[in-house]
Design a protein around this motif. Structure first.
Motif, mmCIF file in Angstrom:
data_model
loop_
_atom_site.group_PDB
_atom_site.id
_atom_site.type_symbol
_atom_site.label_atom_id
_atom_site.label_comp_id
_atom_site.label_asym_id
_atom_site.label_seq_id
_atom_site.Cartn_x
_atom_site.Cartn_y
_atom_site.Cartn_z
ATOM 1 N N SER A 19 0.871 -1.146 0.006
ATOM 2 C CA SER A 19 -0.070 -0.046 -0.127
ATOM 3 C C SER A 19 0.673 1.187 -0.090
ATOM 4 C CB SER A 19 -0.879 -0.095 1.317
ATOM 5 O OG SER A 19 -0.182 0.005 2.288
ATOM 6 N N SER A 75 -5.087 -0.383 -8.217
ATOM 7 C CA SER A 75 -5.841 -0.492 -6.850
ATOM 8 C C SER A 75 -7.161 -0.774 -6.898
ATOM 9 C CB SER A 75 -5.603 0.835 -6.182
ATOM 10 O OG SER A 75 -4.154 1.209 -6.095
ATOM 11 N N ASN A 76 -8.002 -0.354 -7.780
ATOM 12 C CA ASN A 76 -9.426 -0.590 -8.155
ATOM 13 C C ASN A 76 -9.638 -1.968 -8.352
ATOM 14 O OD1 ASN A 76 -9.869 2.213 -7.574
ATOM 15 N ND2 ASN A 76 -9.920 3.010 -9.556
ATOM 16 N N LEU A 82 -9.062 -3.839 -5.268
ATOM 17 C CA LEU A 82 -10.229 -3.454 -4.266
ATOM 18 C C LEU A 82 -11.400 -4.284 -4.261
ATOM 19 C CD1 LEU A 82 -10.256 -1.107 -2.100
ATOM 20 C CD2 LEU A 82 -11.492 0.070 -3.602
ATOM 21 N N SER A 97 -5.642 -7.217 0.338
ATOM 22 C CA SER A 97 -6.083 -6.333 1.296
ATOM 23 C C SER A 97 -5.342 -5.024 1.198
ATOM 24 C CB SER A 97 -6.038 -6.905 2.736
ATOM 25 O OG SER A 97 -4.836 -7.499 2.985
ATOM 26 N N TRP A 114 -7.271 -0.908 -0.108
ATOM 27 C CA TRP A 114 -7.769 0.176 0.540
ATOM 28 C C TRP A 114 -6.897 1.207 1.041
ATOM 29 C CZ3 TRP A 114 -12.484 2.640 0.846
ATOM 30 C CH2 TRP A 114 -12.604 3.315 1.688
ATOM 31 N N ARG A 122 -5.203 3.379 -1.430
ATOM 32 C CA ARG A 122 -6.171 4.565 -1.879
ATOM 33 C C ARG A 122 -6.178 5.773 -0.868
ATOM 34 N NH1 ARG A 122 -8.041 4.851 -6.728
ATOM 35 N NH2 ARG A 122 -10.087 5.907 -5.730
ATOM 36 N N THR A 165 -5.233 -3.874 9.159
ATOM 37 C CA THR A 165 -4.892 -5.181 8.516
ATOM 38 C C THR A 165 -4.691 -6.008 9.027
ATOM 39 O OG1 THR A 165 -4.127 -3.778 6.541
ATOM 40 C CG2 THR A 165 -3.549 -6.067 6.296
#
Length: 325
Positions: A109, A131-132, A135, A166, A169, A172, A220
């Motif tokens: 991330s 990322s999308n 997600l 995971s 998120w 983002r 997480t």
């Protein structure tokens, strides 16, 4: 007596907290202290649990479904296995999955979220699309599918799958925070002095994202631990490896509740609740540290008494005086 602008601009040194106090403000919060204390206790059990377990967790005996006693503090199972030994040995697997998944997901991330937010342009668009995509990938169904094709579904495999499903998120959130930081004055000053892009990210942007990164890591870890326990409880994970979910799986399979053997499943449930509470308290402490509006009077907040009509002035080498403007 008139007060010059330079004198008014001088701050009262008595109102500025010491650097050491600011550094340890996070650790002084009650929620953080309680959460860290419980978490350190479970970490200690995870390290020394297999050594201090009074019995082999797989060993059977003739003491079937015995309630807690001096010989068996948490009672025994339907086959005479010691529940306390299963809890102690199973703590390591729970924490290993949680922290390994948390570390891997946090690294991904940070790399993707911060890079997308700082670089912008085509790199931002490509990393945002990535990322999308991740997600919307469900973690638990993916692990169930992988477990159906892999004979040995160990802790590291489960932690890896959880980490890769995971991180999106957190990426983002970090991208949004980086977008607000990359145009700050100190970042522009670093650019003007000729600093490289990655040096600016490492030494100017990331230090201001530490609290957000820590909060994402804790979240997480909570998700990974609950996922590991859920997979073990429904029998997807390897039930030969002891963890708290495995204890609940065998208790449910042998109808411990119907037989009144509460000692078979209550200790594991309490351990899950305490570990989740400790991580939640740490997360709340991070939120209070980041957002001063959430700090309580018992936390790290300090009161500043204002005086109407007076301007505090501190002059080097002379006692402080209050002068009217």
């Amino acid at each position: 007596m008139a007060v010059t602008a330079a004198e008014v601009a001088v701050l009262d040194t008595t109102e500025t907290p010491a650097p050491s106090k600011r550094r340890f403000r996070f650790l002084r919060g009650r929620k953080t202290a309680v959460g860290l204390g419980i978490l350190l206790f479970f970490v200690l059990i995870a390290v020394i649990g297999p050594w201090i377990a009074p019995y082999d967790p797989d060993a059977m005996s003739n003491e079937l479904l015995q309630p807690p006693s001096g010989a068996h503090w948490f009672g025994t199972t339907q086959t005479g296995q010691d529940v306390l030994s299963q809890i102690l040995v199973g703590t390591r697997g729970v924490l290993v999955v949680g922290f390994v998944a948390g570390i891997f997901a946090t690294i991904l991330s940070v790399l993707i979220g911060v890079s997308a937010g700082f670089l912008g342009g085509t790199a931002d668009e490509l990393l945002s699309v990535l990322s999308n995509v991740f997600l919307v990938i469900p973690g638990l169904p993916l692990i169930i599918i992988i477990a159906s094709f892999v004979s040995d579904t160990g802790d590291l495999l489960i932690a890896t799958v959880i980490a890769f499903t995971s991180w999106a998120w957190g990426a983002r959130v970090l991208r949004a925070q980086t977008l607000s930081l990359r145009r700050r004055d100190y970042v522009e000053a670093a650019r003007a002095t000729g600093e490289s892009t990655w040096r600016i990210i490492l030494f100017e942007v990331l230090p201001n994202l530490t609290a957000v990164i820590a909060s994402g890591f804790v979240g997480t870890v909570i998700f990974a631990i609950l996922s590991e326990i859920t997979l073990a409880f429904i029998g997807v994970a390897d039930i030969s490896n002891w963890n708290w979910g495995t204890v609940l799986f065998w208790a449910q399979s042998n109808q411990a509740l119907a037989q009144g053997a509460w000692w078979w499943f209550v200790p594991a449930g309490l351990c899950i609740a305490l570990l989740g509470m400790s991580l939640a308290l740490i997360n709340f402490g991070i939120d209070e540290f980041v957002n001063p509006r959430l700090r309580t009077e018992t936390g790290a907040s300090r009161k500043v008494r204002m005086r109407v009509g007076f301007t505090p002035v501190a002059r080097p080498g002379t006692p402080e005086k209050e002068t009217r403007p």
